[in-house]
Design a protein around this motif. Structure first.
Motif, PDB file in Angstrom:
ATOM      1  N   TYR A  77     -12.740  -9.539  -9.281  1.00  0.00           N
ATOM      2  CA  TYR A  77     -11.996 -10.641  -8.655  1.00  0.00           C
ATOM      3  C   TYR A  77     -12.901 -11.522  -7.790  1.00  0.00           C
ATOM      4  CZ  TYR A  77      -8.195 -13.111  -6.351  1.00  0.00           C
ATOM      5  OH  TYR A  77      -7.350 -14.098  -5.894  1.00  0.00           O
ATOM      6  N   MET A  82      -6.086  -8.342   2.521  1.00  0.00           N
ATOM      7  CA  MET A  82      -5.681  -9.391   1.569  1.00  0.00           C
ATOM      8  C   MET A  82      -4.595  -8.783   0.691  1.00  0.00           C
ATOM      9  SD  MET A  82      -8.012 -11.500  -1.128  1.00  0.00           S
ATOM     10  CE  MET A  82      -7.268 -12.616  -2.306  1.00  0.00           C
ATOM     11  N   PHE A 125       0.802  -1.229   0.000  1.00  0.00           N
ATOM     12  CA  PHE A 125       0.000   0.000   0.000  1.00  0.00           C
ATOM     13  C   PHE A 125       0.833   1.276   0.000  1.00  0.00           C
ATOM     14  CE2 PHE A 125      -2.980  -3.202   1.634  1.00  0.00           C
ATOM     15  CZ  PHE A 125      -4.005  -3.037   0.710  1.00  0.00           C
TER      16      PHE A 125
HETATM   17  C1  LIG Z   1      -5.883  -8.589  -5.078  1.00  0.00           C
HETATM   18  C2  LIG Z   1      -4.614  -9.441  -4.894  1.00  0.00           C
HETATM   19  C3  LIG Z   1      -4.582  -9.919  -3.440  1.00  0.00           C
HETATM   20  C4  LIG Z   1      -4.707 -10.641  -5.832  1.00  0.00           C
HETATM   21  O1  LIG Z   1      -3.574 -11.477  -5.607  1.00  0.00           O
HETATM   22  P1  LIG Z   1      -3.043 -12.516  -6.714  1.00  0.00           P
HETATM   23  O2  LIG Z   1      -2.208 -13.517  -6.014  1.00  0.00           O
HETATM   24  O3  LIG Z   1      -2.466 -11.774  -7.862  1.00  0.00           O
HETATM   25  O4  LIG Z   1      -4.429 -13.190  -7.127  1.00  0.00           O
HETATM   26  P2  LIG Z   1      -4.636 -14.418  -8.132  1.00  0.00           P
HETATM   27  O5  LIG Z   1      -3.351 -14.859  -8.696  1.00  0.00           O
HETATM   28  O6  LIG Z   1      -5.501 -15.383  -7.412  1.00  0.00           O
HETATM   29  O7  LIG Z   1      -5.545 -13.766  -9.240  1.00  0.00           O
HETATM   30  C5  LIG Z   1      -5.126 -12.595  -9.934  1.00  0.00           C
HETATM   31  C6  LIG Z   1      -5.280 -12.796 -11.397  1.00  0.00           C
HETATM   32  O8  LIG Z   1      -4.330 -13.759 -11.823  1.00  0.00           O
HETATM   33  C7  LIG Z   1      -4.987 -14.768 -12.580  1.00  0.00           C
HETATM   34  N1  LIG Z   1      -4.301 -16.024 -12.290  1.00  0.00           N
HETATM   35  C8  LIG Z   1      -4.465 -16.833 -11.229  1.00  0.00           C
HETATM   36  N2  LIG Z   1      -3.661 -17.911 -11.318  1.00  0.00           N
HETATM   37  C9  LIG Z   1      -2.961 -17.754 -12.462  1.00  0.00           C
HETATM   38  C10 LIG Z   1      -1.965 -18.533 -13.118  1.00  0.00           C
HETATM   39  N3  LIG Z   1      -1.530 -19.690 -12.591  1.00  0.00           N
HETATM   40  N4  LIG Z   1      -1.447 -18.039 -14.265  1.00  0.00           N
HETATM   41  C11 LIG Z   1      -1.880 -16.864 -14.770  1.00  0.00           C
HETATM   42  N5  LIG Z   1      -2.820 -16.091 -14.211  1.00  0.00           N
HETATM   43  C12 LIG Z   1      -3.367 -16.543 -13.081  1.00  0.00           C
HETATM   44  C13 LIG Z   1      -6.392 -14.770 -12.031  1.00  0.00           C
HETATM   45  O9  LIG Z   1      -7.310 -15.302 -12.959  1.00  0.00           O
HETATM   46  C14 LIG Z   1      -6.608 -13.313 -11.821  1.00  0.00           C
HETATM   47  O10 LIG Z   1      -6.945 -12.706 -13.043  1.00  0.00           O
HETATM   48  P3  LIG Z   1      -7.696 -11.325 -13.108  1.00  0.00           P
HETATM   49  O11 LIG Z   1      -6.692 -10.286 -12.732  1.00  0.00           O
HETATM   50  O12 LIG Z   1      -8.129 -11.210 -14.524  1.00  0.00           O
HETATM   51  O13 LIG Z   1      -8.825 -11.369 -12.126  1.00  0.00           O
HETATM   52  C15 LIG Z   1      -3.326  -8.654  -5.235  1.00  0.00           C
HETATM   53  O14 LIG Z   1      -3.458  -8.109  -6.525  1.00  0.00           O
HETATM   54  C16 LIG Z   1      -3.017  -7.527  -4.257  1.00  0.00           C
HETATM   55  O15 LIG Z   1      -2.300  -7.718  -3.265  1.00  0.00           O
HETATM   56  N6  LIG Z   1      -3.529  -6.304  -4.558  1.00  0.00           N
HETATM   57  C17 LIG Z   1      -3.301  -5.138  -3.713  1.00  0.00           C
HETATM   58  C18 LIG Z   1      -4.090  -5.207  -2.433  1.00  0.00           C
HETATM   59  C19 LIG Z   1      -5.570  -5.340  -2.681  1.00  0.00           C
HETATM   60  O16 LIG Z   1      -6.149  -4.638  -3.504  1.00  0.00           O
HETATM   61  N7  LIG Z   1      -6.215  -6.275  -1.932  1.00  0.00           N
HETATM   62  C20 LIG Z   1      -7.630  -6.583  -2.050  1.00  0.00           C
HETATM   63  C21 LIG Z   1      -8.386  -5.786  -1.070  1.00  0.00           C
HETATM   64  S1  LIG Z   1      -9.672  -6.765  -0.347  1.00  0.00           S
END
Ligand SMILES: CC(C)(COP(=O)(O)OP(=O)(O)OC[C@H]1O[C@@H](n2cnc3c(N)ncnc32)[C@H](O)[C@@H]1OP(=O)(O)O)[C@@H](O)C(=O)NCCC(=O)NCCS
Length: 172
Positions: free
Chosen positions: A121, A82, A24
Protein backbone atom coordinates in the motif's frame (compact mmCIF):
# COMPACT_ATOMS: atom_id res chain seq x y z
CA UNK A 1 -18.64 9.10 -2.80
CA UNK A 2 -18.27 12.48 -1.19
CA UNK A 3 -15.34 12.40 1.28
CA UNK A 4 -14.22 15.37 3.35
CA UNK A 5 -11.07 15.44 5.44
CA UNK A 6 -10.52 17.80 8.37
CA UNK A 7 -8.63 17.93 11.67
CA UNK A 8 -10.39 16.18 14.54
CA UNK A 9 -12.65 18.18 16.83
CA UNK A 10 -13.53 17.33 20.46
CA UNK A 11 -16.86 15.83 19.38
CA UNK A 12 -15.04 13.30 17.14
CA UNK A 13 -12.98 11.71 19.92
CA UNK A 14 -15.47 9.05 21.01
CA UNK A 15 -16.19 8.09 17.40
CA UNK A 16 -12.45 7.80 16.63
CA UNK A 17 -12.13 5.44 19.60
CA UNK A 18 -15.08 3.35 18.40
CA UNK A 19 -13.76 3.20 14.84
CA UNK A 20 -10.37 1.92 16.06
CA UNK A 21 -12.09 -0.63 18.25
CA UNK A 22 -14.30 -1.80 15.40
CA UNK A 23 -11.39 -2.11 12.96
CA UNK A 24 -9.03 -3.95 15.33
CA UNK A 25 -11.60 -5.88 17.35
CA UNK A 26 -10.10 -4.71 20.66
CA UNK A 27 -9.14 -1.53 22.52
CA UNK A 28 -5.34 -1.46 22.22
CA UNK A 29 -5.02 0.85 19.21
CA UNK A 30 -7.92 3.03 20.38
CA UNK A 31 -6.22 3.53 23.73
CA UNK A 32 -2.89 4.26 22.07
CA UNK A 33 -4.53 7.10 20.11
CA UNK A 34 -6.00 8.51 23.34
CA UNK A 35 -2.62 8.33 25.09
CA UNK A 36 -0.84 10.08 22.24
CA UNK A 37 -3.52 12.77 22.18
CA UNK A 38 -2.75 13.56 25.82
CA UNK A 39 1.04 13.63 25.39
CA UNK A 40 3.75 15.87 23.94
CA UNK A 41 3.98 14.03 20.64
CA UNK A 42 0.47 14.92 19.53
CA UNK A 43 0.07 17.40 16.67
CA UNK A 44 -3.59 18.52 16.46
CA UNK A 45 -3.34 19.52 12.79
CA UNK A 46 -2.20 15.98 11.94
CA UNK A 47 -5.05 14.11 13.61
CA UNK A 48 -7.45 13.92 10.68
CA UNK A 49 -10.91 12.49 10.24
CA UNK A 50 -12.65 11.45 7.02
CA UNK A 51 -16.37 12.11 6.82
CA UNK A 52 -18.97 11.02 4.31
CA UNK A 53 -22.59 12.07 4.67
CA UNK A 54 -21.93 13.16 8.26
CA UNK A 55 -20.55 9.75 9.20
CA UNK A 56 -16.97 9.37 10.47
CA UNK A 57 -15.53 6.70 8.15
CA UNK A 58 -11.78 7.10 8.53
CA UNK A 59 -9.02 8.43 10.70
CA UNK A 60 -5.27 9.06 10.45
CA UNK A 61 -2.85 10.22 13.11
CA UNK A 62 0.71 11.37 12.51
CA UNK A 63 2.67 11.92 15.70
CA UNK A 64 6.22 12.84 16.63
CA UNK A 65 8.88 10.15 16.79
CA UNK A 66 12.66 10.33 17.05
CA UNK A 67 15.56 8.49 15.46
CA UNK A 68 18.52 8.06 17.76
CA UNK A 69 22.08 7.09 17.03
CA UNK A 70 24.33 7.46 20.02
CA UNK A 71 23.99 11.09 21.12
CA UNK A 72 22.39 12.03 17.82
CA UNK A 73 18.63 12.55 17.95
CA UNK A 74 16.51 13.43 14.94
CA UNK A 75 12.85 14.37 15.22
CA UNK A 76 10.47 12.99 12.63
CA UNK A 77 6.88 11.90 12.17
CA UNK A 78 5.21 8.51 12.26
CA UNK A 79 1.84 7.37 10.95
CA UNK A 80 0.61 6.12 14.30
CA UNK A 81 -2.93 5.21 13.35
CA UNK A 82 -4.73 4.79 10.03
CA UNK A 83 -8.13 3.19 9.87
CA UNK A 84 -11.02 3.15 7.42
CA UNK A 85 -14.43 1.73 8.31
CA UNK A 86 -14.69 -1.76 6.73
CA UNK A 87 -17.82 -0.80 4.77
CA UNK A 88 -16.05 2.13 3.11
CA UNK A 89 -12.77 0.56 2.02
CA UNK A 90 -11.22 0.45 -1.47
CA UNK A 91 -12.81 3.74 -2.43
CA UNK A 92 -9.80 5.96 -1.84
CA UNK A 93 -10.61 7.09 1.72
CA UNK A 94 -7.25 5.84 3.00
CA UNK A 95 -5.45 7.44 0.08
CA UNK A 96 -7.17 10.76 0.69
CA UNK A 97 -6.39 10.72 4.43
CA UNK A 98 -2.77 9.93 3.67
CA UNK A 99 -2.27 12.49 0.90
CA UNK A 100 -3.98 15.29 2.83
CA UNK A 101 -1.93 14.36 5.91
CA UNK A 102 1.33 14.37 3.95
CA UNK A 103 0.48 17.79 2.49
CA UNK A 104 -0.26 19.18 5.93
CA UNK A 105 2.92 17.65 7.35
CA UNK A 106 4.89 19.31 4.55
CA UNK A 107 3.18 22.61 5.36
CA UNK A 108 4.26 22.21 8.99
CA UNK A 109 7.87 21.78 7.80
CA UNK A 110 8.24 18.11 8.66
CA UNK A 111 10.90 16.61 6.42
CA UNK A 112 10.01 12.92 6.51
CA UNK A 113 7.45 10.37 7.69
CA UNK A 114 7.76 6.77 8.88
CA UNK A 115 5.20 3.98 8.86
CA UNK A 116 4.97 0.38 9.92
CA UNK A 117 2.41 -0.85 7.43
CA UNK A 118 1.42 -2.80 4.36
CA UNK A 119 4.29 -3.11 1.90
CA UNK A 120 1.86 -3.16 -1.04
CA UNK A 121 0.00 0.00 0.00
CA UNK A 122 2.42 2.69 1.19
CA UNK A 123 4.95 2.44 -1.70
CA UNK A 124 2.19 3.80 -3.98
CA UNK A 125 2.65 7.08 -2.11
CA UNK A 126 6.43 7.04 -2.40
CA UNK A 127 7.34 5.23 0.81
CA UNK A 128 10.50 3.09 0.62
CA UNK A 129 11.96 0.60 3.10
CA UNK A 130 13.66 2.65 5.82
CA UNK A 131 16.50 0.13 5.85
CA UNK A 132 17.86 1.86 2.73
CA UNK A 133 18.84 4.74 5.06
CA UNK A 134 19.94 2.29 7.73
CA UNK A 135 17.02 3.35 9.91
CA UNK A 136 15.37 0.53 11.84
CA UNK A 137 12.60 0.03 14.36
CA UNK A 138 13.53 -1.17 17.86
CA UNK A 139 12.07 -4.62 17.18
CA UNK A 140 12.43 -7.26 14.48
CA UNK A 141 10.07 -6.85 11.53
CA UNK A 142 10.47 -7.74 7.85
CA UNK A 143 12.47 -4.88 6.30
CA UNK A 144 9.78 -4.09 3.72
CA UNK A 145 7.07 -3.21 6.28
CA UNK A 146 9.00 -0.42 7.99
CA UNK A 147 9.05 2.44 5.52
CA UNK A 148 9.92 6.11 5.20
CA UNK A 149 9.00 8.93 2.85
CA UNK A 150 11.14 12.02 2.34
CA UNK A 151 8.87 15.08 2.13
CA UNK A 152 11.96 17.17 1.43
CA UNK A 153 14.34 15.51 -1.07
CA UNK A 154 17.36 13.93 0.63
CA UNK A 155 16.09 14.82 4.11
CA UNK A 156 17.30 11.45 5.40
CA UNK A 157 20.63 11.48 3.58
CA UNK A 158 22.65 11.98 6.77
CA UNK A 159 20.27 10.23 9.15
CA UNK A 160 20.59 6.67 10.42
CA UNK A 161 19.74 4.88 13.62
CA UNK A 162 16.94 3.32 15.57
CA UNK A 163 13.45 4.77 15.77
CA UNK A 164 12.57 5.56 19.33
CA UNK A 165 8.87 5.14 19.86
CA UNK A 166 7.46 7.54 22.45
CA UNK A 167 6.52 6.46 25.92
CA UNK A 168 2.83 6.35 24.99
CA UNK A 169 3.51 3.12 23.12
CA UNK A 170 4.48 1.36 26.34
CA UNK A 171 1.33 2.19 28.25
CA UNK A 172 -1.16 0.37 26.05
C1 LIG B 1 -5.23 0.18 5.20
C2 LIG B 1 -6.58 0.91 5.09
C3 LIG B 1 -6.51 2.16 5.97
C4 LIG B 1 -6.79 1.31 3.64
O1 LIG B 1 -8.01 2.06 3.55
P1 LIG B 1 -8.83 2.20 2.17
O2 LIG B 1 -9.71 3.38 2.31
O3 LIG B 1 -9.42 0.89 1.80
O4 LIG B 1 -7.62 2.56 1.19
P2 LIG B 1 -7.74 2.95 -0.36
O5 LIG B 1 -9.13 2.90 -0.82
O6 LIG B 1 -6.95 4.20 -0.52
O7 LIG B 1 -6.88 1.82 -1.03
C5 LIG B 1 -7.20 0.44 -0.82
C6 LIG B 1 -7.26 -0.26 -2.13
O8 LIG B 1 -8.39 0.20 -2.84
C7 LIG B 1 -8.00 0.59 -4.15
N1 LIG B 1 -8.83 1.73 -4.52
C8 LIG B 1 -8.66 3.02 -4.18
N2 LIG B 1 -9.63 3.79 -4.72
C9 LIG B 1 -10.43 2.94 -5.40
C10 LIG B 1 -11.61 3.12 -6.18
N3 LIG B 1 -12.15 4.34 -6.35
N4 LIG B 1 -12.19 2.02 -6.70
C11 LIG B 1 -11.64 0.80 -6.50
N5 LIG B 1 -10.53 0.56 -5.79
C12 LIG B 1 -9.92 1.63 -5.27
C13 LIG B 1 -6.55 0.99 -3.99
O9 LIG B 1 -5.85 0.91 -5.21
C14 LIG B 1 -6.09 -0.04 -3.02
O10 LIG B 1 -5.82 -1.23 -3.70
P3 LIG B 1 -4.87 -2.34 -3.09
O11 LIG B 1 -5.65 -3.00 -2.00
O12 LIG B 1 -4.61 -3.26 -4.23
O13 LIG B 1 -3.65 -1.66 -2.56
C15 LIG B 1 -7.76 0.01 5.53
O14 LIG B 1 -7.71 -1.19 4.80
C16 LIG B 1 -7.77 -0.32 7.01
O15 LIG B 1 -8.38 0.39 7.83
N6 LIG B 1 -7.11 -1.45 7.39
C17 LIG B 1 -7.05 -1.89 8.78
C18 LIG B 1 -6.13 -1.03 9.60
C19 LIG B 1 -4.73 -1.00 9.04
O16 LIG B 1 -4.16 -2.02 8.68
N7 LIG B 1 -4.15 0.23 8.97
C20 LIG B 1 -2.83 0.48 8.42
C21 LIG B 1 -1.84 0.47 9.51
S1 LIG B 1 -0.64 1.75 9.27
Amino acid sequence: MNISIRPEEPDDIDEIYELNRLVFGQDTEARLVDHIRQGPNFIPQLSLVAYSDEKLIGYILFSKIAITNGDFKYESLGVTSMVVHPEFRKRGVGAKLLTVGLQKATGLDYADVFVLGHEFYFPKFGFLPAARWNIRPPFEVPAEVFMALELIPNALKNVSGIVEFPIEFSVI
